[in-house]
Motif scaffolding. Sequence first.
Motif, PDB file in Angstrom:
ATOM      1  N   ASN A  84       0.858  -1.185   0.000  1.00 16.53           N
ATOM      2  CA  ASN A  84       0.000   0.000   0.000  1.00 16.53           C
ATOM      3  C   ASN A  84       0.892   1.232   0.000  1.00 16.53           C
ATOM      4  O   ASN A  84       1.549   1.531   0.993  1.00 16.53           O
ATOM      5  CB  ASN A  84      -0.942   0.011   1.209  1.00 16.53           C
ATOM      6  CG  ASN A  84      -1.986   1.103   1.085  1.00 16.53           C
ATOM      7  OD1 ASN A  84      -1.795   2.105   0.411  1.00 16.53           O
ATOM      8  ND2 ASN A  84      -3.110   0.905   1.746  1.00 16.53           N
ATOM      9  N   ASP A  86      -0.238   4.224  -0.329  1.00 19.38           N
ATOM     10  CA  ASP A  86      -1.025   5.367   0.159  1.00 19.38           C
ATOM     11  C   ASP A  86      -1.310   5.348   1.654  1.00 19.38           C
ATOM     12  O   ASP A  86      -1.772   6.342   2.201  1.00 19.38           O
ATOM     13  CB  ASP A  86      -2.378   5.413  -0.573  1.00 19.38           C
ATOM     14  CG  ASP A  86      -2.221   5.555  -2.070  1.00 19.38           C
ATOM     15  OD1 ASP A  86      -1.204   6.119  -2.515  1.00 19.38           O
ATOM     16  OD2 ASP A  86      -3.120   5.096  -2.791  1.00 19.38           O
ATOM     17  N   GLY A  92      -6.496   1.059  -1.343  1.00 23.78           N
ATOM     18  CA  GLY A  92      -5.379   1.756  -1.955  1.00 23.78           C
ATOM     19  C   GLY A  92      -4.196   0.858  -2.267  1.00 23.78           C
ATOM     20  O   GLY A  92      -3.240   1.279  -2.915  1.00 23.78           O
ATOM     21  N   GLU A 114      -9.203  -0.238  -5.021  1.00 19.73           N
ATOM     22  CA  GLU A 114      -9.580   1.175  -4.977  1.00 19.73           C
ATOM     23  C   GLU A 114     -10.543   1.510  -3.843  1.00 19.73           C
ATOM     24  O   GLU A 114     -10.738   2.682  -3.525  1.00 19.73           O
ATOM     25  CB  GLU A 114     -10.156   1.620  -6.326  1.00 19.73           C
ATOM     26  CG  GLU A 114     -11.477   0.994  -6.708  1.00 19.73           C
ATOM     27  CD  GLU A 114     -11.391  -0.380  -7.357  1.00 19.73           C
ATOM     28  OE1 GLU A 114     -12.467  -0.943  -7.618  1.00 19.73           O
ATOM     29  OE2 GLU A 114     -10.290  -0.895  -7.592  1.00 19.73           O
ATOM     30  N   SER A 115     -11.144   0.491  -3.224  1.00 22.83           N
ATOM     31  CA  SER A 115     -12.082   0.724  -2.122  1.00 22.83           C
ATOM     32  C   SER A 115     -12.192  -0.559  -1.309  1.00 22.83           C
ATOM     33  O   SER A 115     -11.492  -1.534  -1.580  1.00 22.83           O
ATOM     34  CB  SER A 115     -13.449   1.118  -2.672  1.00 22.83           C
ATOM     35  OG  SER A 115     -14.062  -0.005  -3.286  1.00 22.83           O
ATOM     36  N   LYS A 126       0.505   0.375  -8.805  1.00 25.73           N
ATOM     37  CA  LYS A 126       1.045   1.711  -8.541  1.00 25.73           C
ATOM     38  C   LYS A 126       2.568   1.704  -8.483  1.00 25.73           C
ATOM     39  O   LYS A 126       3.180   2.708  -8.157  1.00 25.73           O
ATOM     40  CB  LYS A 126       0.470   2.262  -7.238  1.00 25.73           C
ATOM     41  CG  LYS A 126      -1.014   2.526  -7.295  1.00 25.73           C
ATOM     42  CD  LYS A 126      -1.504   3.076  -5.972  1.00 25.73           C
ATOM     43  CE  LYS A 126      -3.005   3.321  -5.987  1.00 25.73           C
ATOM     44  NZ  LYS A 126      -3.475   3.822  -4.686  1.00 25.73           N
TER      45      LYS A 126
END
Length: 192
Positions: A84, A86, A92, A114-115, A126
Amino acid sequence: MARPGHSAWFLLVSTATLLLASGASAQGSCANATFPAGRSFARCSTLPVLGASLYWNYHAANGTAELAFRAPSATGGWVAWGINTDGTGMAGSSVFVASQSANGAVSVLMTVLESFSPSLKNGTLKFDVPVGPSAEYGGGTYTMYATVALPGNATQQNTVWQAGPLSGGAVSPHPMSGNNLKSVLRLDFLSG
């Protein structure tokens, strides 16, 4: 009659010995793992929940980690591991999800959660994945392999992992209680 301070010294030595033994025991649970020919890993971490372990080789020259994630699962289940960038939870996270079809073929999905109700669309993460993922299943355990470029070229990363059921061949939500809510760990790929 015991000398003054002797009991304290004995207690200190005993405690240190116990801590070293428990550390060696925890390390030994992943250090003795075997992998197919041509695969070996310098470091490992027995993750605190879900029976999972992470193995890796960190390459400082290019900021990558060659890794293997291993976790138990029934044939009708899935496992996931990711980073992660984020925050510290699941939402995330960029993850690899391993599962198998009814004919036994094992596949790996790459997706960003995303959720808390992700779409699980296969896509890019990412961070870069110089060597794409692969996985195998045997003995009630999935093992996923990949090489990742550590985000920000930082050795400390917020890692996540998970396990859950399949329904009709599709990934279903994992339990929302117990150890499934504790599967996060800040990991240092340099020191372990």
